[in-house]
Design a protein around this motif. Structure first.
Motif, mmCIF file in Angstrom:
data_model
loop_
_atom_site.group_PDB
_atom_site.id
_atom_site.type_symbol
_atom_site.label_atom_id
_atom_site.label_comp_id
_atom_site.label_asym_id
_atom_site.label_seq_id
_atom_site.Cartn_x
_atom_site.Cartn_y
_atom_site.Cartn_z
ATOM 1 N N LEU A 1 -15.137 -22.155 -5.102
ATOM 2 C CA LEU A 1 -14.639 -22.475 -6.437
ATOM 3 C C LEU A 1 -13.145 -22.191 -6.578
ATOM 4 O O LEU A 1 -12.554 -22.470 -7.625
ATOM 5 C CB LEU A 1 -15.403 -21.671 -7.496
ATOM 6 N N ASN A 2 -12.527 -21.639 -5.526
ATOM 7 C CA ASN A 2 -11.096 -21.377 -5.532
ATOM 8 C C ASN A 2 -10.345 -22.707 -5.527
ATOM 9 O O ASN A 2 -10.397 -23.456 -4.547
ATOM 10 C CB ASN A 2 -10.722 -20.530 -4.298
ATOM 11 N N LEU A 3 -9.644 -23.022 -6.631
ATOM 12 C CA LEU A 3 -9.002 -24.335 -6.766
ATOM 13 C C LEU A 3 -7.913 -24.554 -5.723
ATOM 14 O O LEU A 3 -7.743 -25.669 -5.221
ATOM 15 C CB LEU A 3 -8.414 -24.489 -8.177
ATOM 16 N N ASN B 1 -8.441 -28.195 1.070
ATOM 17 C CA ASN B 1 -9.530 -28.762 1.871
ATOM 18 C C ASN B 1 -9.900 -30.190 1.495
ATOM 19 O O ASN B 1 -10.805 -30.772 2.110
ATOM 20 C CB ASN B 1 -10.778 -27.878 1.737
ATOM 21 N N LEU B 2 -9.204 -30.775 0.503
ATOM 22 C CA LEU B 2 -9.552 -32.134 0.065
ATOM 23 C C LEU B 2 -9.519 -33.173 1.187
ATOM 24 O O LEU B 2 -10.401 -34.051 1.239
ATOM 25 C CB LEU B 2 -8.630 -32.574 -1.084
ATOM 26 N N PRO B 3 -8.535 -33.130 2.113
ATOM 27 C CA PRO B 3 -8.539 -34.110 3.213
ATOM 28 C C PRO B 3 -9.779 -34.010 4.094
ATOM 29 O O PRO B 3 -10.108 -34.955 4.811
ATOM 30 C CB PRO B 3 -7.267 -33.758 4.012
ATOM 31 N N LEU C 1 -22.997 -22.666 -3.094
ATOM 32 C CA LEU C 1 -21.956 -21.647 -3.227
ATOM 33 C C LEU C 1 -22.446 -20.280 -2.728
ATOM 34 O O LEU C 1 -21.735 -19.586 -1.998
ATOM 35 C CB LEU C 1 -21.503 -21.543 -4.685
ATOM 36 N N ALA C 2 -23.670 -19.910 -3.121
ATOM 37 C CA ALA C 2 -24.206 -18.606 -2.733
ATOM 38 C C ALA C 2 -24.420 -18.523 -1.226
ATOM 39 O O ALA C 2 -24.027 -17.539 -0.579
ATOM 40 C CB ALA C 2 -25.524 -18.342 -3.469
ATOM 41 N N ALA C 3 -25.034 -19.553 -0.648
ATOM 42 C CA ALA C 3 -25.319 -19.530 0.781
ATOM 43 C C ALA C 3 -24.037 -19.542 1.602
ATOM 44 O O ALA C 3 -23.925 -18.813 2.599
ATOM 45 C CB ALA C 3 -26.194 -20.722 1.166
ATOM 46 N N ALA C 4 -23.064 -20.363 1.196
ATOM 47 C CA ALA C 4 -21.798 -20.433 1.929
ATOM 48 C C ALA C 4 -21.089 -19.087 1.911
ATOM 49 O O ALA C 4 -20.522 -18.651 2.926
ATOM 50 C CB ALA C 4 -20.897 -21.514 1.323
ATOM 51 N N LYS C 5 -21.122 -18.404 0.755
ATOM 52 C CA LYS C 5 -20.475 -17.096 0.641
ATOM 53 C C LYS C 5 -21.160 -16.067 1.528
ATOM 54 O O LYS C 5 -20.491 -15.302 2.246
ATOM 55 C CB LYS C 5 -20.523 -16.625 -0.821
ATOM 56 N N ILE C 6 -22.487 -16.049 1.507
ATOM 57 C CA ILE C 6 -23.238 -15.067 2.302
ATOM 58 C C ILE C 6 -23.004 -15.293 3.795
ATOM 59 O O ILE C 6 -22.745 -14.349 4.553
ATOM 60 C CB ILE C 6 -24.740 -15.154 1.970
ATOM 61 N N ILE C 7 -23.082 -16.561 4.233
ATOM 62 C CA ILE C 7 -22.894 -16.855 5.655
ATOM 63 C C ILE C 7 -21.470 -16.520 6.082
ATOM 64 O O ILE C 7 -21.244 -15.983 7.176
ATOM 65 C CB ILE C 7 -23.213 -18.346 5.948
#
Length: 285
Positions: free
Chosen positions: A47-49, A55-57, A203-209
């Motif tokens: 969620l960090n803008l 990372n948009l590309p 979001l939760a899974a990506a943060k934990i991993i």
């Protein structure tokens, strides 16, 4: 021209992930790991803008590919799984097996392997085998808004876990058919509930991993390897027989084995193997 080719390659990789995510029993996370976009994918789910813009590309072409892949899965692979299930499953089996050497290499490169690393590998492998043995709807939550959100949180988290199938998780929890109905009937309200759960789960899974990869990278990679190997029995079609279709399935299996190597060579040729410039590297170490 090179930038266009890089975008096209990301679209193709995204399509592969999208196809896998739409198929019960096949893991989109495994395909992302095989295609060497897994770390970047984890880094992009944030969620960090500021990080999101950077990372948009990567996100845009990959997202386009994922949407195309899900559409392709619903239109083409549905037919193939219904009428040519054995060759289709053998294709995915070939892709996974053909990628194991590269995955083992990735696991070893994360750090020195020790006897203790057998534990996360075995726990993950046995856990995924037991989970895949559950029957559809055996842990059904219901069809209310809260139930849909909770089910989708787990399914979305599974989508980016190598070896776990988000579609299969949704089937076991009893939400898969309702999701397909909502898509086909454009039930916007129901789709919003699924979308809320998907965002929370991703979001939760990506943060934990990401945290696990930072704290104990080798052990986490060993667990990922266990998840991938443990998922193989679920992909293998039990109705396989050595008849005409069986021979075709073996040929397609060989094509699947060769595909990861071809994708890796294409990535190296375009200079995109693991490998964005340093300022675009994911923060996972």
């Amino acid at each position: 021209m090179k930038k266009f080719k890089e975008w096209l390659l990301l679209v193709i990789k995204g399509a592969c992930v999208g196809i896998a995510d739409a198929i019960p029993g096949v893991s989109g996370g495994t395909i992302a790991f095989i295609l060497k976009i897994y770390d970047e994918l984890l880094d992009a789910i944030d969620l960090n803008l500021k990080k999101l813009r950077k990372n948009l590309p990567f996100i845009i072409p990959l997202g386009i590919g994922i949407v195309l892949g899900i559409f392709l899965a619903s239109k083409v692979l549905g037919y193939l799984f219904e009428y040519h299930n054995v060759p289709t499953q053998f294709f995915f089996l070939g892709i996974i097996l053909g990628s194991l050497p590269a995955i083992v290499k990735e696991c070893r490169s994360a750090g020195k392997l020790k006897p203790i690393h057998i534990a996360p590998f075995l726990i993950a492998a046995v856990g995924i085998i037991l989970f895949n043995s559950l029957k559809e709807g055996s842990a059904a939550f219901g069809t209310g808004p809260i139930a849909i959100i909770i089910m989708t949180v787990f399914a979305a988290a599974a989508m980016i876990m190598p070896g776990l199938s988000g579609a299969l998780v949704l089937k076991i929890l009893g939400g898969y058919d309702n999701a397909i109905r909502a898509v086909s009937e454009l039930d916007i309200i129901t789709l919003v509930y699924y979308a809320i759960g998907a965002v929370i789960g991703l979001l939760a899974a990506a943060k934990i991993i990401s945290i696990l990869l930072k704290k104990c990278k080798t052990g986490t990679y060993c667990a990922i390897l266990g998840l991938i190997i443990g998922s193989l029995p679920a992909v293998y079609p039990k109705e396989f027989t050595l008849n005409g279709e069986g021979i075709i399935a073996i040929v397609i299996f060989v094509i699947g084995l060769a595909l990861p190597l071809a994708m890796e060579r294409m990535s190296k040729k375009l200079g995109t193997d693991d490998n964005k410039p340093e300022d675009n590297q994911p923060t996972v170490e």
